[in-house]
Design a protein around this motif. Structure first.
Motif, PDB file in Angstrom:
ATOM      1  N   TYR A  59      -5.528 -25.004  -1.919  1.00 18.39           N
ATOM      2  CA  TYR A  59      -4.337 -24.273  -1.480  1.00 18.39           C
ATOM      3  C   TYR A  59      -3.304 -25.107  -0.711  1.00 18.39           C
ATOM      4  O   TYR A  59      -2.333 -24.551  -0.196  1.00 18.39           O
ATOM      5  CB  TYR A  59      -4.758 -23.084  -0.602  1.00 18.39           C
ATOM      6  CG  TYR A  59      -5.662 -22.122  -1.317  1.00 18.39           C
ATOM      7  CD1 TYR A  59      -5.187 -21.322  -2.357  1.00 18.39           C
ATOM      8  CD2 TYR A  59      -7.015 -22.018  -0.974  1.00 18.39           C
ATOM      9  CE1 TYR A  59      -6.019 -20.443  -3.023  1.00 18.39           C
ATOM     10  CE2 TYR A  59      -7.852 -21.134  -1.631  1.00 18.39           C
ATOM     11  CZ  TYR A  59      -7.351 -20.348  -2.652  1.00 18.39           C
ATOM     12  OH  TYR A  59      -8.177 -19.483  -3.309  1.00 18.39           O
ATOM     13  N   ALA A  60      -3.486 -26.417  -0.637  1.00 18.54           N
ATOM     14  CA  ALA A  60      -2.557 -27.244   0.142  1.00 18.54           C
ATOM     15  C   ALA A  60      -1.118 -27.067  -0.316  1.00 18.54           C
ATOM     16  O   ALA A  60      -0.192 -27.000   0.509  1.00 18.54           O
ATOM     17  CB  ALA A  60      -2.957 -28.719   0.042  1.00 18.54           C
ATOM     18  N   CYS A  61      -0.907 -26.965  -1.630  1.00 17.52           N
ATOM     19  CA  CYS A  61       0.455 -26.876  -2.171  1.00 17.52           C
ATOM     20  C   CYS A  61       1.045 -25.471  -2.080  1.00 17.52           C
ATOM     21  O   CYS A  61       2.173 -25.244  -2.540  1.00 17.52           O
ATOM     22  CB  CYS A  61       0.474 -27.353  -3.623  1.00 17.52           C
ATOM     23  SG  CYS A  61       0.094 -29.115  -3.796  1.00 17.52           S
ATOM     24  N   GLN A  62       0.295 -24.551  -1.504  1.00 20.50           N
ATOM     25  CA  GLN A  62       0.799 -23.186  -1.333  1.00 20.50           C
ATOM     26  C   GLN A  62       1.279 -22.913   0.088  1.00 20.50           C
ATOM     27  O   GLN A  62       1.463 -21.769   0.486  1.00 20.50           O
ATOM     28  CB  GLN A  62      -0.270 -22.167  -1.751  1.00 20.50           C
ATOM     29  CG  GLN A  62      -0.633 -22.278  -3.231  1.00 20.50           C
ATOM     30  CD  GLN A  62      -1.635 -21.238  -3.662  1.00 20.50           C
ATOM     31  OE1 GLN A  62      -1.772 -20.190  -3.043  1.00 20.50           O
ATOM     32  NE2 GLN A  62      -2.355 -21.523  -4.742  1.00 20.50           N
ATOM     33  N   GLY A  63       1.440 -23.992   0.844  1.00 22.51           N
ATOM     34  CA  GLY A  63       2.025 -23.839   2.176  1.00 22.51           C
ATOM     35  C   GLY A  63       1.076 -23.368   3.252  1.00 22.51           C
ATOM     36  O   GLY A  63       1.501 -22.747   4.231  1.00 22.51           O
ATOM     37  N   ILE A  64      -0.224 -23.640   3.103  1.00 15.05           N
ATOM     38  CA  ILE A  64      -1.177 -23.194   4.117  1.00 15.05           C
ATOM     39  C   ILE A  64      -0.975 -23.964   5.419  1.00 15.05           C
ATOM     40  O   ILE A  64      -0.471 -25.082   5.429  1.00 15.05           O
ATOM     41  CB  ILE A  64      -2.640 -23.358   3.628  1.00 15.05           C
ATOM     42  CG1 ILE A  64      -2.925 -24.825   3.263  1.00 15.05           C
ATOM     43  CG2 ILE A  64      -2.919 -22.436   2.468  1.00 15.05           C
ATOM     44  CD1 ILE A  64      -4.386 -25.107   2.981  1.00 15.05           C
ATOM     45  N   VAL A 122      -6.026 -31.741  10.837  1.00 17.23           N
ATOM     46  CA  VAL A 122      -6.063 -30.851   9.673  1.00 17.23           C
ATOM     47  C   VAL A 122      -4.712 -30.902   8.950  1.00 17.23           C
ATOM     48  O   VAL A 122      -4.655 -30.950   7.719  1.00 17.23           O
ATOM     49  CB  VAL A 122      -6.401 -29.412  10.097  1.00 17.23           C
ATOM     50  CG1 VAL A 122      -6.371 -28.474   8.893  1.00 17.23           C
ATOM     51  CG2 VAL A 122      -7.772 -29.362  10.777  1.00 17.23           C
ATOM     52  N   HIS A 123      -3.635 -30.893   9.716  1.00 14.94           N
ATOM     53  CA  HIS A 123      -2.300 -30.945   9.123  1.00 14.94           C
ATOM     54  C   HIS A 123      -2.100 -32.219   8.301  1.00 14.94           C
ATOM     55  O   HIS A 123      -1.524 -32.193   7.207  1.00 14.94           O
ATOM     56  CB  HIS A 123      -1.226 -30.867  10.216  1.00 14.94           C
ATOM     57  CG  HIS A 123       0.164 -31.077   9.688  1.00 14.94           C
ATOM     58  ND1 HIS A 123       0.841 -30.131   8.947  1.00 14.94           N
ATOM     59  CD2 HIS A 123       1.003 -32.161   9.774  1.00 14.94           C
ATOM     60  CE1 HIS A 123       2.035 -30.604   8.608  1.00 14.94           C
ATOM     61  NE2 HIS A 123       2.147 -31.826   9.094  1.00 14.94           N
ATOM     62  N   GLN A 124      -2.591 -33.331   8.803  1.00 12.22           N
ATOM     63  CA  GLN A 124      -2.459 -34.596   8.069  1.00 12.22           C
ATOM     64  C   GLN A 124      -3.248 -34.563   6.762  1.00 12.22           C
ATOM     65  O   GLN A 124      -2.807 -35.108   5.751  1.00 12.22           O
ATOM     66  CB  GLN A 124      -2.933 -35.761   8.953  1.00 12.22           C
ATOM     67  CG  GLN A 124      -1.964 -36.101  10.080  1.00 12.22           C
ATOM     68  CD  GLN A 124      -2.556 -37.085  11.080  1.00 12.22           C
ATOM     69  OE1 GLN A 124      -3.773 -37.155  11.267  1.00 12.22           O
ATOM     70  NE2 GLN A 124      -1.693 -37.855  11.731  1.00 12.22           N
ATOM     71  N   GLU A 125      -4.399 -33.896   6.775  1.00 12.88           N
ATOM     72  CA  GLU A 125      -5.182 -33.771   5.545  1.00 12.88           C
ATOM     73  C   GLU A 125      -4.464 -32.878   4.536  1.00 12.88           C
ATOM     74  O   GLU A 125      -4.454 -33.176   3.336  1.00 12.88           O
ATOM     75  CB  GLU A 125      -6.572 -33.206   5.857  1.00 12.88           C
ATOM     76  CG  GLU A 125      -7.465 -33.008   4.641  1.00 12.88           C
ATOM     77  CD  GLU A 125      -7.856 -34.298   3.949  1.00 12.88           C
ATOM     78  OE1 GLU A 125      -8.404 -34.213   2.832  1.00 12.88           O
ATOM     79  OE2 GLU A 125      -7.629 -35.390   4.516  1.00 12.88           O
ATOM     80  N   GLN A 149      -3.055 -34.163   0.778  1.00 13.49           N
ATOM     81  CA  GLN A 149      -3.310 -33.494  -0.499  1.00 13.49           C
ATOM     82  C   GLN A 149      -2.009 -33.192  -1.230  1.00 13.49           C
ATOM     83  O   GLN A 149      -1.900 -33.386  -2.448  1.00 13.49           O
ATOM     84  CB  GLN A 149      -4.096 -32.195  -0.267  1.00 13.49           C
ATOM     85  CG  GLN A 149      -5.562 -32.389   0.088  1.00 13.49           C
ATOM     86  CD  GLN A 149      -6.389 -32.872  -1.089  1.00 13.49           C
ATOM     87  OE1 GLN A 149      -6.050 -32.632  -2.236  1.00 13.49           O
ATOM     88  NE2 GLN A 149      -7.486 -33.555  -0.807  1.00 13.49           N
ATOM     89  N   LYS A 150      -0.998 -32.724  -0.493  1.00 17.42           N
ATOM     90  CA  LYS A 150       0.297 -32.435  -1.101  1.00 17.42           C
ATOM     91  C   LYS A 150       0.946 -33.706  -1.645  1.00 17.42           C
ATOM     92  O   LYS A 150       1.526 -33.717  -2.731  1.00 17.42           O
ATOM     93  CB  LYS A 150       1.215 -31.757  -0.074  1.00 17.42           C
ATOM     94  CG  LYS A 150       0.770 -30.358   0.312  1.00 17.42           C
ATOM     95  CD  LYS A 150       1.419 -29.866   1.588  1.00 17.42           C
ATOM     96  CE  LYS A 150       2.908 -29.686   1.452  1.00 17.42           C
ATOM     97  NZ  LYS A 150       3.493 -29.069   2.675  1.00 17.42           N
TER      98      LYS A 150
END
Length: 407
Positions: free
Chosen positions: A311-316, A344-347, A351-352
């Motif tokens: 879900y990284a590309c869905q703006g989580i 967590v934000h950097q991870e 992914q994005k």
């Protein structure tokens, strides 16, 4: 007075039937190999292929042509061509027992032993110690899957596994159908739960790998931390249908098609190769996220990364990841710093960024489209992230990768 040289006589166009179910990527790529042979030579063939790409055998005995290239993995095809008067080149699976090959036709085979061995070696290289195989139900149409099971069994026997252990590691499951889908996923999940973790699983096709991945997503099993998955076929359609990109062994299918076409070309001019067999090895592996296994001490980090991959590309946001894992944000951040040395934000951003890089390499989307698909707030933000993390713009990255591929 000079006389002009006479033009060469036009070459006779042979009528060739391709008997394949080209709705499958394996068959399509073999056909593509035949096409490549025609383009690279002066061979003139008129090709017969069903308009909807399915293989229909009704009336094939009355085909008024000059030769046939056919998929002998389908028992109905080999049976229909048993008494064919035309030159025939067979394409299909390799077999452990030589008696399983047809006697009277040349046979171009994908090397099942090398396919499975390459996948197995890749999983070992990913740091895994437990292995399994997801196959297909026993049937005459799935003889090639049985050969991949046998190849896997030989590898496990060489590692000292007993027959009972190997039986537990191979799972055939149910055939894919709408009425049995829920039951198939439930039984597959039960098998997955019983396997020691982490485990690397070879699926006999990409379609089977996708089903395996869906079962993991439904059951919340982290991929690739607990279950690393590799398929066979490198099917681009399968990659578009999965949230976590699947690693896959690339078969030498185009080479099989080229070899089959070359052999039939020779046969049309009098050569005969009864019983000749040529095994074509795999090309390599397309390594993607599903086998990028990284041993982690914290189950919270493993579960969080599993969620982020989907879900990284869905703006989580970090809070959503913590909610999914079931711990506080501060606790999850501490686990990430200890395990991965990042937040967590950097991870999520990594992914994005990885997804954006993959899309740019394909060269069929604009930077704005890539930004939208990968969850960046704007194309300007995408540019800023690329400059900060990679020292270049998206287009510069794209040009650099294109130049690297051309070398």
């Amino acid at each position: 007075m000079k006389t002009s040289a006479s033009a060469p006589a036009p070459q006779k166009a042979h009528r060739i039937a391709l008997l394949f179910n080209a709705n499958k990527v394996y068959d399509r790529e073999i056909i593509a190999g035949v096409g490549q042979y025609l383009l690279s030579t002066r061979v003139s063939w008129n090709l017969f292929l069903e308009e909807d790409f399915r293989c229909r055998l009704g009336g094939i005995e009355r085909f008024d042509g000059d030769g046939i290239i056919a998929d002998f993995d389908d028992p109905a095809v080999s049976e229909a061509l048993a008494d064919c008067r035309l030159p025939v080149v067979a394409v299909g699976s390799s077999f452990e027992e030589s008696s399983h090959y047809p006697d009277n036709v040349p046979y171009i085979a994908t090397d099942n032993v090398k396919l499975v061995s390459l996948a197995y070696t890749h999983l070992i290289g990913a740091g895994l110690r437990h292995f399994a195989l997801f196959s297909l139900p026993l049937s005459n149409e799935h003889r090639w899957a049985r050969q991949r099971e046998l190849a896997f069994s030989r590898l496990r026997e060489a590692d000292g596994r007993t027959h009972e252990q190997i039986d537990a590691e191979i799972y055939r499951g149910l055939s894919t159908s709408a009425p049995t889908w829920n039951q198939a996923i439930e039984q597959l999940t039960q098998w997955l739960d019983a396997l020691p973790k982490p485990v690397g699983i070879i699926a006999v096709t990409d379609a089977r790998a996708r089903q395996l991945l869906q079962a993991c997503l439904i059951a919340g099993i982290p991929v690739p931390e607990d279950v690393a998955i590799i398929g066979i076929d490198n099917d681009p359609l399968t990659r578009t249908l999965t949230r976590i990109p699947l690693s896959s062994v690339i078969q030498g299918t185009e080479e099989m098609g080229r070899t089959a076409a070359h052999m039939l070309h020779q046969m049309l001019h009098g050569a005969r190769f009864p019983g000749r067999r040529i095994l074509v090895p795999p090309v390599g592996i397309n390594v993607l996220d599903s086998t990028k296994h990284q041993p982690l001490a914290s189950p919270y980090v493993a579960r969080a990364r599993h969620f982020i991959r989907q879900y990284a590309c869905q703006g989580i946001r970090t809070e959503q990841v913590a909610d999914y894992v079931g711990v506080s944000r501060s606790s999850l951040e501490e686990h990430f710093r200890r395990e991965l040395g990042c937040t967590v934000h950097q991870e999520i951003l990594r992914q994005k960024l990885d997804q954006a890089k993959a899309l740019l390499v394909k060269r069929d989307l604009s930077s704005a489209d890539v930004a939208v698909r990968c969850g960046f707030k704007s194309v300007q933000y995408l540019h800023a992230v690329f400059r900060r993390e990679l020292g270049c713009t998206p287009r510069e990255y794209q040009a650099r990768e294109s130049a690297r591929e051309a070398v």
